[in-house]
Design a protein around this motif. Sequence first.
Motif, PDB file in Angstrom:
ATOM      1  N   GLN A  14       3.436 -11.760  -6.517  1.00  0.00           N
ATOM      2  CA  GLN A  14       4.025 -10.936  -7.886  1.00  0.00           C
ATOM      3  C   GLN A  14       4.004  -9.443  -8.297  1.00  0.00           C
ATOM      4  O   GLN A  14       4.354  -8.533  -8.114  1.00  0.00           O
ATOM      5  N   ALA A  15       2.197  -9.333  -7.932  1.00  0.00           N
ATOM      6  CA  ALA A  15       1.787  -7.901  -7.769  1.00  0.00           C
ATOM      7  C   ALA A  15       2.530  -7.164  -7.082  1.00  0.00           C
ATOM      8  O   ALA A  15       2.424  -5.843  -6.961  1.00  0.00           O
ATOM      9  N   MET A  16       2.445  -7.664  -5.365  1.00  0.00           N
ATOM     10  CA  MET A  16       2.163  -7.000  -4.699  1.00  0.00           C
ATOM     11  C   MET A  16       3.965  -6.631  -3.869  1.00  0.00           C
ATOM     12  O   MET A  16       3.964  -5.738  -3.959  1.00  0.00           O
ATOM     13  N   ALA A  17       4.690  -7.920  -4.689  1.00  0.00           N
ATOM     14  CA  ALA A  17       5.999  -7.045  -5.173  1.00  0.00           C
ATOM     15  C   ALA A  17       6.377  -6.058  -5.862  1.00  0.00           C
ATOM     16  O   ALA A  17       6.897  -5.001  -5.426  1.00  0.00           O
ATOM     17  N   VAL A  18       5.968  -6.023  -6.893  1.00  0.00           N
ATOM     18  CA  VAL A  18       5.472  -4.536  -7.725  1.00  0.00           C
ATOM     19  C   VAL A  18       5.089  -3.683  -6.754  1.00  0.00           C
ATOM     20  O   VAL A  18       5.608  -2.045  -7.757  1.00  0.00           O
ATOM     21  N   GLY A  19       4.666  -3.428  -6.638  1.00  0.00           N
ATOM     22  CA  GLY A  19       3.676  -2.786  -5.445  1.00  0.00           C
ATOM     23  C   GLY A  19       4.741  -2.361  -4.082  1.00  0.00           C
ATOM     24  O   GLY A  19       4.086  -1.305  -3.151  1.00  0.00           O
ATOM     25  N   GLY A  20       5.850  -2.870  -3.866  1.00  0.00           N
ATOM     26  CA  GLY A  20       6.715  -2.697  -3.323  1.00  0.00           C
ATOM     27  C   GLY A  20       6.534  -3.199  -1.936  1.00  0.00           C
ATOM     28  O   GLY A  20       7.183  -2.788  -0.029  1.00  0.00           O
ATOM     29  N   VAL A  21       5.480  -3.777  -1.617  1.00  0.00           N
ATOM     30  CA  VAL A  21       4.671  -5.459  -0.619  1.00  0.00           C
ATOM     31  C   VAL A  21       5.690  -6.375  -0.480  1.00  0.00           C
ATOM     32  O   VAL A  21       5.845  -7.456  -1.295  1.00  0.00           O
ATOM     33  N   HIS A  22       6.479  -6.996   1.140  1.00  0.00           N
ATOM     34  CA  HIS A  22       6.907  -7.740   0.983  1.00  0.00           C
ATOM     35  C   HIS A  22       6.093  -9.271   1.831  1.00  0.00           C
ATOM     36  O   HIS A  22       6.479  -9.269   2.097  1.00  0.00           O
ATOM     37  N   ALA A  23       4.855  -9.882   0.425  1.00  0.00           N
ATOM     38  CA  ALA A  23       4.707 -11.092   1.144  1.00  0.00           C
ATOM     39  C   ALA A  23       5.486 -12.093   0.786  1.00  0.00           C
ATOM     40  O   ALA A  23       6.196 -11.836  -0.526  1.00  0.00           O
ATOM     41  N   ARG A  24       4.681 -13.260   1.384  1.00  0.00           N
ATOM     42  CA  ARG A  24       5.302 -14.923   0.522  1.00  0.00           C
ATOM     43  C   ARG A  24       4.381 -15.004   0.434  1.00  0.00           C
ATOM     44  O   ARG A  24       3.639 -15.827   2.251  1.00  0.00           O
ATOM     45  N   PRO A  25       5.185 -16.275   0.432  1.00  0.00           N
ATOM     46  CA  PRO A  25       3.573 -17.715   0.625  1.00  0.00           C
ATOM     47  C   PRO A  25       4.069 -18.079   2.588  1.00  0.00           C
ATOM     48  O   PRO A  25       5.109 -18.134   2.948  1.00  0.00           O
ATOM     49  N   TYR A  26       3.714 -18.927   2.641  1.00  0.00           N
ATOM     50  CA  TYR A  26       3.165 -19.172   4.044  1.00  0.00           C
ATOM     51  C   TYR A  26       4.158 -20.253   4.028  1.00  0.00           C
ATOM     52  O   TYR A  26       4.643 -21.371   2.999  1.00  0.00           O
ATOM     53  N   CYS A  38       1.525 -14.909   3.734  1.00  0.00           N
ATOM     54  CA  CYS A  38       1.772 -13.543   4.332  1.00  0.00           C
ATOM     55  C   CYS A  38       1.770 -12.805   4.036  1.00  0.00           C
ATOM     56  O   CYS A  38       2.723 -12.467   3.331  1.00  0.00           O
ATOM     57  N   LEU A  39       0.732 -11.783   5.123  1.00  0.00           N
ATOM     58  CA  LEU A  39       1.237 -10.533   4.536  1.00  0.00           C
ATOM     59  C   LEU A  39       2.545  -9.540   5.488  1.00  0.00           C
ATOM     60  O   LEU A  39       2.210 -10.562   6.676  1.00  0.00           O
ATOM     61  N   PRO A  40       2.873  -9.002   5.491  1.00  0.00           N
ATOM     62  CA  PRO A  40       3.326  -7.426   6.287  1.00  0.00           C
ATOM     63  C   PRO A  40       2.642  -7.585   7.494  1.00  0.00           C
ATOM     64  O   PRO A  40       1.505  -6.858   7.829  1.00  0.00           O
ATOM     65  N   PHE A  41       3.294  -7.447   8.750  1.00  0.00           N
ATOM     66  CA  PHE A  41       2.071  -7.423   9.946  1.00  0.00           C
ATOM     67  C   PHE A  41       2.944  -6.972  11.316  1.00  0.00           C
ATOM     68  O   PHE A  41       3.531  -7.310  11.352  1.00  0.00           O
ATOM     69  N   HIS A  42       3.283  -5.151  10.737  1.00  0.00           N
ATOM     70  CA  HIS A  42       4.296  -5.014  11.549  1.00  0.00           C
ATOM     71  C   HIS A  42       3.704  -2.839  11.196  1.00  0.00           C
ATOM     72  O   HIS A  42       3.272  -2.647  10.024  1.00  0.00           O
ATOM     73  N   SER A  43       4.784  -2.349  12.328  1.00  0.00           N
ATOM     74  CA  SER A  43       4.913  -0.725  12.249  1.00  0.00           C
ATOM     75  C   SER A  43       5.112   0.182  11.460  1.00  0.00           C
ATOM     76  O   SER A  43       4.217   0.982  11.262  1.00  0.00           O
ATOM     77  N   GLY A  44       6.234  -0.931  10.167  1.00  0.00           N
ATOM     78  CA  GLY A  44       5.890  -0.047   8.857  1.00  0.00           C
ATOM     79  C   GLY A  44       5.368   0.022   8.194  1.00  0.00           C
ATOM     80  O   GLY A  44       5.299   0.286   7.169  1.00  0.00           O
ATOM     81  N   VAL A  45       4.326  -0.815   8.377  1.00  0.00           N
ATOM     82  CA  VAL A  45       2.781  -1.124   6.929  1.00  0.00           C
ATOM     83  C   VAL A  45       1.878   0.635   7.107  1.00  0.00           C
ATOM     84  O   VAL A  45       1.580   0.540   7.667  1.00  0.00           O
ATOM     85  N   THR A  46       2.506   0.468   5.770  1.00  0.00           N
ATOM     86  CA  THR A  46       1.703   1.771   5.164  1.00  0.00           C
ATOM     87  C   THR A  46       0.502   2.317   4.471  1.00  0.00           C
ATOM     88  O   THR A  46       0.103   0.825   3.804  1.00  0.00           O
ATOM     89  N   GLU A  47      -0.284   3.335   4.579  1.00  0.00           N
ATOM     90  CA  GLU A  47      -1.349   3.145   3.741  1.00  0.00           C
ATOM     91  C   GLU A  47      -1.186   2.799   2.198  1.00  0.00           C
ATOM     92  O   GLU A  47      -1.875   2.206   1.528  1.00  0.00           O
ATOM     93  N   ARG A  48      -0.333   3.313   1.888  1.00  0.00           N
ATOM     94  CA  ARG A  48       0.847   2.660   0.290  1.00  0.00           C
ATOM     95  C   ARG A  48       0.357   1.623   0.654  1.00  0.00           C
ATOM     96  O   ARG A  48       0.585   0.850  -0.951  1.00  0.00           O
ATOM     97  N   HIS A  49       1.173   0.583   0.759  1.00  0.00           N
ATOM     98  CA  HIS A  49       1.250  -0.558   1.467  1.00  0.00           C
ATOM     99  C   HIS A  49       0.089  -1.673   1.776  1.00  0.00           C
ATOM    100  O   HIS A  49      -0.288  -2.463   0.248  1.00  0.00           O
ATOM    101  N   VAL A  50      -0.728  -1.105   2.216  1.00  0.00           N
ATOM    102  CA  VAL A  50      -2.346  -1.008   2.355  1.00  0.00           C
ATOM    103  C   VAL A  50      -3.656  -1.048   0.762  1.00  0.00           C
ATOM    104  O   VAL A  50      -3.910  -1.802   0.335  1.00  0.00           O
ATOM    105  N   ASP A  51      -2.896   0.225   0.595  1.00  0.00           N
ATOM    106  CA  ASP A  51      -3.131   0.044  -0.854  1.00  0.00           C
ATOM    107  C   ASP A  51      -2.778  -0.773  -2.063  1.00  0.00           C
ATOM    108  O   ASP A  51      -3.009  -1.524  -3.041  1.00  0.00           O
ATOM    109  N   ALA A  52      -1.359  -1.428  -2.219  1.00  0.00           N
ATOM    110  CA  ALA A  52      -0.464  -1.942  -2.525  1.00  0.00           C
ATOM    111  C   ALA A  52      -1.700  -3.533  -2.854  1.00  0.00           C
ATOM    112  O   ALA A  52      -1.067  -4.277  -4.293  1.00  0.00           O
TER     113      ALA A  52
END
Length: 108
Positions: A41-53, A87-101
Amino acid sequence: LDHALTAIPSVRRPQVQEGVSPALSYYAIRVPAAHRDSILQAMAVGGVHARPYFSLLTGPVTPFAHCEPITVSSEVIAARAATELICLPFHSGVTERHVDAIVTALRG
């Protein structure tokens, strides 16, 4: 991302043997099961599209619920892992902002 997660002891990262180049399709981490949903939920609020495995292939809500698991261990590892994996996003669109979130969500 991998380096940023090394400082968070509650996160178990993918293990790669020395001298081997991983071919990861997913960057799956394990976190304490009690915190997984709030982390997602915190990742979603931070704009990160993670999901359960991926869900378990066997269990009470699958076509194989009547089947007895075949295992060499008395511990049901897959069922426990299914409650801990993200599962964390793992592609070229992941930015430092995403990593921080991601790091912020994992530190809670």
